[in-house]
Scaffold this motif. Structure first.
Motif, PDB file in Angstrom:
ATOM      1  N   ILE A 146       0.830  -1.210   0.000  1.00  0.00           N
ATOM      2  CA  ILE A 146       0.000   0.000   0.000  1.00  0.00           C
ATOM      3  C   ILE A 146       0.861   1.255   0.000  1.00  0.00           C
ATOM      4  N   ILE A 147       2.036   1.206   0.647  1.00  0.00           N
ATOM      5  CA  ILE A 147       2.929   2.360   0.614  1.00  0.00           C
ATOM      6  C   ILE A 147       3.469   2.562  -0.802  1.00  0.00           C
ATOM      7  N   PHE A 148       3.834   1.453  -1.460  1.00  0.00           N
ATOM      8  CA  PHE A 148       4.303   1.564  -2.844  1.00  0.00           C
ATOM      9  C   PHE A 148       3.210   2.122  -3.741  1.00  0.00           C
ATOM     10  N   LYS A 149       1.993   1.627  -3.582  1.00  0.00           N
ATOM     11  CA  LYS A 149       0.886   2.078  -4.429  1.00  0.00           C
ATOM     12  C   LYS A 149       0.565   3.552  -4.177  1.00  0.00           C
ATOM     13  N   ALA A 150       0.590   3.946  -2.898  1.00  0.00           N
ATOM     14  CA  ALA A 150       0.335   5.354  -2.577  1.00  0.00           C
ATOM     15  C   ALA A 150       1.427   6.243  -3.163  1.00  0.00           C
ATOM     16  N   GLY A 151       2.683   5.803  -3.045  1.00  0.00           N
ATOM     17  CA  GLY A 151       3.784   6.580  -3.605  1.00  0.00           C
ATOM     18  C   GLY A 151       3.670   6.727  -5.107  1.00  0.00           C
ATOM     19  N   LEU A 152       3.296   5.649  -5.813  1.00  0.00           N
ATOM     20  CA  LEU A 152       3.145   5.709  -7.268  1.00  0.00           C
ATOM     21  C   LEU A 152       2.003   6.645  -7.654  1.00  0.00           C
ATOM     22  N   SER A 153       0.902   6.590  -6.916  1.00  0.00           N
ATOM     23  CA  SER A 153      -0.221   7.480  -7.232  1.00  0.00           C
ATOM     24  C   SER A 153       0.157   8.941  -7.002  1.00  0.00           C
ATOM     25  N   ILE A 154       0.990   9.205  -5.997  1.00  0.00           N
ATOM     26  CA  ILE A 154       1.461  10.570  -5.750  1.00  0.00           C
ATOM     27  C   ILE A 154       2.328  11.054  -6.911  1.00  0.00           C
ATOM     28  N   VAL A 155       3.223  10.168  -7.405  1.00  0.00           N
ATOM     29  CA  VAL A 155       4.075  10.528  -8.547  1.00  0.00           C
ATOM     30  C   VAL A 155       3.220  10.863  -9.763  1.00  0.00           C
ATOM     31  N   LEU A 156       2.222  10.030 -10.033  1.00  0.00           N
ATOM     32  CA  LEU A 156       1.374  10.234 -11.204  1.00  0.00           C
ATOM     33  C   LEU A 156       0.504  11.475 -11.062  1.00  0.00           C
TER      34      LEU A 156
END
Length: 712
Positions: free
Chosen positions: A628-638
């Motif tokens: 979930i941390i990886f997914k949240a980080g990727l969504s922030i980048v996008l």
């Protein structure tokens, strides 16, 4: 009242509160009287915290509110230059507040014995208590909070005339006053209890740290770490405001303190005025969700939920880091889009030197965090942290007066051993050491100036506590209404009925409610109102208890960034010389993660390091947290790339659309949305990389500090 006027009035009171000269009190007879009242207020709170003075909890709360009222009215009257007759009225209100406190003290046992059957004089003093608290809240914070609390009080008195299901059985005037002005359900409820114990000590702790040079340490470290990087001026704002949040209890106060430095700095190096103000407002409000203090809400949340303090902080760590990572990423992209360089490295302070010079300031903060996570009560930890800060300030002057480096080292080692002895002998060991150092400072060079600075910090801390304490008192009326009438159940049942068909719609409805209820209201009453009304509804829908309270807390905080009120943005407006609504628009973009993370945490509690949720059950707790941390980080980048329109180079419209869609689907947590989100993310990033493979990012233009223009 316009937002500009409201922000101007708050800034006016805030300036009076945070003026560092002689504690910020005017050099008049009245000013000196108020100064010593403030000092006495702080000494009283320290004596209660250290158990030097032992009083019943109800009396402690009553005296706390009495001091607040005594100080609030004359101080605001003096700060705003009221006429002599109006100042006399202000002192009349102040003395009325003192009379109420003394009445609670004198009649303490009789009031307990006749609880539920108040005498006429009880009702009179109860009305005076409510009137002074409402009036103090109005003149300090403006009309928003008193009006909301007043509507709830009116509901108690006249709610029986409303149509079903909003009506209640009806309550007599004497019953309502008795409930609100006596006992622990109204203005002397949990908020005032926490204000009179934990919060005041932490505000005082922050006041001493600021006077000792903590703000300069934070600023120098931030400048040294990121000031030279691309867009370094804005990154300094993000880091310094986040660090300030660790010791501050007010996002708006953060704006008007750190913003005085960071906003002009960002503008000098090429950032648009609205964006500079938005970055500062976003970072300052983010300080309210940053452990360990979290705007003092962490202590109220722990007290309300009946859980340990460290559980609240543990849940807040990852979302807070993601929030600031998002702000950092967006200012990085904005700098790349506009080709903004950092500050010249040769002109920046060294972070290592800054820490070497001010390392001792970190000791009280480190001790505070250690004690809080070791299971000690916040009251004890705050007392120790404050005592250690005072020891460092007083001991520094004494050490400078000693001949020879060896003697100074011996002195510091001895002082450290005394400070550590509190584990065996309790807080009294530190209090004895502080008393000896006070005596020593009378006779060493510069010692009396140091004592004067400590005295001024006592006064300044009491003044800084005024808005928080008064807000805690008046918001008690809302809680009292809930306990008396049960009105929260009506709203909760409506949200639950919506949630039976769509949890997402219930969350959106709760978010909107929190954004509306949180407008223009300080952090602590903001959380109390939203959690009391909306929190139980989310719990009934199966949202974990702590996650549901964090959800409403975050959106209550974000109310200070969203129009039409956007108080933090309007506080930044005069510094940035830009329209507050334009700043709010930029702040929403920078704070995108703040709107996203609470939703993700509801569907995947592992984001707040909580057990539960289908993902944790499917793949295990630790993998779920990492995922979930990886997914949240990727969504922030996008999301950042889509909003700013820049990644390696300027993005095309269709690239931004795909990136935004990918970010949204990664957040949605519906069947197949993760798979779709990762596919769209790969498509957006892959196509952008392929298109720009032969290009380099827009060359940063050399920026030299320019003189500020008189207007934007």
């Amino acid at each position: 009242m316009t937002n500009e006027t409201r922000a101007a009035k708050e800034a006016e009171v805030d300036a009076a509160i945070h003026d560092p000269t002689h504690g910020g009190f005017q050099p008049t007879v009245e000013g000196r009287i108020l100064f010593w009242i403030a000092v006495a207020f702080s000494l009283y709170q320290i004596a209660v915290a250290a158990h030097v003075v032992t009083l019943a909890s109800q009396v402690v709360r009553a005296f706390h509110v009495g001091f607040l009222i005594l100080l609030a009215f004359p101080l605001v009257a003096a700060a705003r230059g009221w006429s002599r007759p109006m100042r006399a009225v202000a002192w009349g209100f102040a003395l009325a507040g003192v009379a109420v406190a003394l009445y609670q003290y004198v009649e303490y046992e009789p009031l307990i014995l006749r609880a539920g059957f108040p005498l006429t004089r009880d009702i009179v003093f109860g009305v005076v208590a409510l009137a002074t608290v409402f009036a103090a809240a109005w003149i300090i914070m403006g009309p928003a909070l008193p009006i909301i609390s007043g509507l709830f009080l009116g509901y108690c008195l006249f709610g029986q005339y409303l149509p079903r299901p909003f009506n209640h059985r009806g309550y007599g005037f004497d019953q309502v006053i008795d409930h609100m002005a006596y006992g622990t359900e109204g203005i002397y409820g949990i908020p005032v209890y926490v204000s009179a114990t934990y919060i005041f000590l932490f505000i005082l702790f922050g006041s001493f740290l600021e006077r000792a040079g903590m703000i300069k340490l934070f600023t120098d470290v931030s400048l040294g770490l990121v000031g030279h990087a691309r867009g370094g001026a804005a990154k300094v704002s993000v880091i310094s405001s986040g660090l300030m949040g660790t010791i501050s209890g007010s996002g708006v106060a953060n704006v008007v303190t750190t913003g005085q430095f960071t906003i002009p700095l960002m503008k000098r190096f090429g950032y648009r005025a609205a964006f500079a103000g938005g970055v500062e407002a976003t970072s300052s409000m983010g300080g309210q969700i940053m452990p360990p203090v979290m705007g003092a809400v962490a202590f109220i949340m722990a007290e309300t939920l009946g859980i340990e303090y460290h559980e609240v902080v543990t849940a807040a760590i990852v979302p807070a880091l993601l929030y600031f990572a998002s702000a950092f990423w967006i200012v990085h992209l904005e700098a790349g889009k506009r080709g903004l360089l950092g500050l010249p490295k040769a002109e920046l302070p060294s972070p290592g030197n800054a820490v070497r010079k001010g390392w001792y300031l970190l000791l009280p903060l480190g001790a505070l965090v250690y004690l809080l996570f070791s299971g000690y009560t916040p009251l004890f930890a705050g007392t120790v942290g404050l005592s250690l800060t005072v020891l460092l300030i007083l001991g520094g002057t004494v050490a400078l007066g000693l001949p020879g480096q060896v003697l100074r080292i011996v002195f510091w080692v001895g002082l450290g051993l005394i400070a550590a002895s509190f584990f065996r002998y309790g807080i009294n060991a530190i209090l004895v050491a502080a008393a000896l150092l006070i005596l020593a400072n009378i006779f060493v060079a510069g010692g009396r100036d140091t004592l004067a600075a400590c005295r001024d910090s006592l006064a300044e801390g009491a003044k800084t506590a005024l808005p928080v304490g008064v807000a805690c008192a008046v918001v008690g009326v809302i809680i009292g209404t809930m306990t008396l009438t049960g009105v929260a159940n009506t709203f909760g049942q409506y949200i639950v009925s919506v949630g039976e068909t769509s949890l997402f719609l219930s969350l959106v409805l709760t978010m909107i409610t929190c954004l509306i209820l949180g407008m223009g209201i300080p952090t602590i009453p903001n959380y109390i109102i939203t959690s009391t009304i909306a929190g139980p509804a989310l719990l009934a829908l199966g949202v974990p208890l702590l996650v549901s309270h964090m959800f409403v807390f975050y959106f209550g905080i974000l109310a200070d960034l969203t129009p039409p009120v956007a108080l933090a943005c309007f506080a930044a407006a005069p510094i940035a010389r830009e329209n507050g609504l334009k700043i709010a628009g930029e702040a929403i973009k920078v704070a995108a993660a703040g709107f996203v993370i609470p939703f993700m945490a509801v569907y995947t509690p592992a984001l707040m390091l909580q057990d539960g949720g289908p993902l944790a059950e499917a793949i295990g707790y630790v993998p779920a947290v990492a995922y979930i941390i990886f997914k949240a980080g990727l969504s922030i980048v996008l999301w950042g790339a889509a909003v700013i329109g820049f990644l390696r180079a300027p993005m095309l419209v269709w690239e931004r659309v795909i990136a935004a869609a990918a970010a949204f689907t990664l957040i949605a947590a519906l069947p197949l949305t993760d798979e779709i989100g990762f596919a769209l993310a790969a498509l957006a990033l892959g196509l952008h990389w392929y298109r720009t493979r032969g290009l380099t990012a827009a060359a940063p233009r050399a920026t030299e500090p320019a003189d500020e223009s008189p207007a934007e």
